[in-house]
Write an enzyme that holds these catalytic residues in place. Sequence first.
Site, mmCIF file in Angstrom:
data_model
loop_
_atom_site.group_PDB
_atom_site.id
_atom_site.type_symbol
_atom_site.label_atom_id
_atom_site.label_comp_id
_atom_site.label_asym_id
_atom_site.label_seq_id
_atom_site.Cartn_x
_atom_site.Cartn_y
_atom_site.Cartn_z
ATOM 1 N N ASP A 149 0.865 -1.180 0.000
ATOM 2 C CA ASP A 149 0.000 0.000 0.000
ATOM 3 C C ASP A 149 0.901 1.230 0.000
ATOM 4 O O ASP A 149 1.679 1.445 0.930
ATOM 5 C CB ASP A 149 -0.891 0.022 1.239
ATOM 6 N N ASP B 60 -13.761 -5.305 -2.633
ATOM 7 C CA ASP B 60 -13.659 -4.984 -1.201
ATOM 8 C C ASP B 60 -15.000 -5.219 -0.525
ATOM 9 O O ASP B 60 -15.773 -4.272 -0.330
ATOM 10 C CB ASP B 60 -13.229 -3.525 -1.008
#
Length: 546
Positions: free
Chosen positions: A239, A400
């Site tokens: 990330d 997600d």
Amino acid sequence: MQTRQSFLANFAPRQSSGSRACHVAGRLATAPIYCLSGTGLEVTLLDYGAGNVRSVRNALKRLGYSIKEVTSPQDITRAQRLVFPGVGAFEQCMGTLRRYDYVDPLRDYIQAGRPFLGICLGLHMLFEGSDENGGVEGLGIIPGRVTRFEDYPGLPVPHIGWNTLEQRRPSSLLADLDHRRVYFVHSYRATPSPGNEDWVLSTTEYGGPFVSAVQRGQAQPLDDGHSTGLARRVIACLDVRANDRGDLVVTKGDQYDVRDKGAEGGGDVRNLGLPVELAGRYFSEGADEVSFLNITGFRDFPLGDMPMLQVLRQASEGVFVPLTVGGGIREFTDAQGKFYSAVEVAAEYFRSGADKVSIGSDAVDAALQYFGSGKQKSGNTSIEQISWAYGAQAVVVSIDPRRVYVADPSATERPCVRTKLPGRNGEEYCWWQCTVKGGREGRDLDATELARAAADLGAGELLLNCIDRDGQGNGFDTELVAAVSAAVTIPVIASSGAGTPQHFSEVFHGTGAAAALAAGIFHRKEVAISAVKQHMHEEGIPTRLC
């Protein structure tokens, strides 16, 4: 470089020497460029403007070759050694070759037996034609047609990952590669037949044998050995976010809360390392792929995101496994009112070193549009556009979802499963609601529905996160992964929740996942990638050991 030898293959070898051949669309072809280094020889590169050619340039430079670009048909005719990284879709490739009058010089060059390294479509275009893009004529050098893999239960398409080669005849060009695993990513393949048996050097098994390498020229014997089969992949995810000083760092948090706790308003963005350095570390440790997720504010203006593009350029110089990038891969209009299509945005990332792009929230909107139109394809979604231009294998859809519990399936129109993990009030059923904007907003769409829509629109792979498990270290949501894997015939990557090597074996044994991804446990050195792979090996799960 030997002369009068043409070798072409459907794979991309990954060796400890650091040679990184291309691995988009899953096809490699080569003369022995791969075997030489430090010679100072010149290689002519035919870059027709699609996909990640940067990785090929980096590999050739690392091996000591200078590169001359093809800018005219005469450059092909004059080439001493020709490399064609034909990344993308068949129709676009052949159309570009015809537009620039490259077809006849290229056909003449190869038929003359001159040294040729064809990558990806560089193999497939040699056949008589391909069924991709509705049917397109090829160069017609090798008998046979390129067709799509058939869909079988438990056999995801595209074929993505580390599989083995079975050599059909002796060749020094496959030294140390026969029966070893090499990387594939493709939806279409050529099959061996009596008409092309003089060309076929090796085949690979995936729902039946397909041609993974062809060769014309002299060959020498090799030793064989090692196990066979498609390996399960271990992927390291980074990330990436800008800190308060504007520097890009690798971070991790609980559902995107990535700031260290401090006084008033929290501390600085959590810094777990620099993206390029960590990516290099994971490559050295044996990661099968590296994925960058850009969660910084730059993602609203992706073509202006020079820091992230620079990360890809630098990482591709030393990381010789596939690179995926996500965050902001969509169409947009800049501050001056200029419109950029999703293909233009993706193209910039491919040129900078990415092999795949990951689409998140935009995929949810595309799925809702798809179902709202009665499952009609508009051709305008990011998934469809990029898949058409670069092939399904270049498009990853990131999902997600979060659990929504119900007491009875009749309480919702969404597809439900009976869970072994009841809700707070004892609910025995659940579905997984898709979210957007980093999990901050939910949509009336189940993860399996989004998966089916994404696959039909042209995605080649699914990255399946789980908001409920993110950062918990309690293991993957195997019920979610099993449900989505059963709903589609494309590969599924399990993500969110890994805390131990055992969690990887659990998800591979208990679901149809083709790969598993982790971030924080690798960044913090709580678990080594090598330990995960050794455990998988001991559990009988096919893996690539370094």
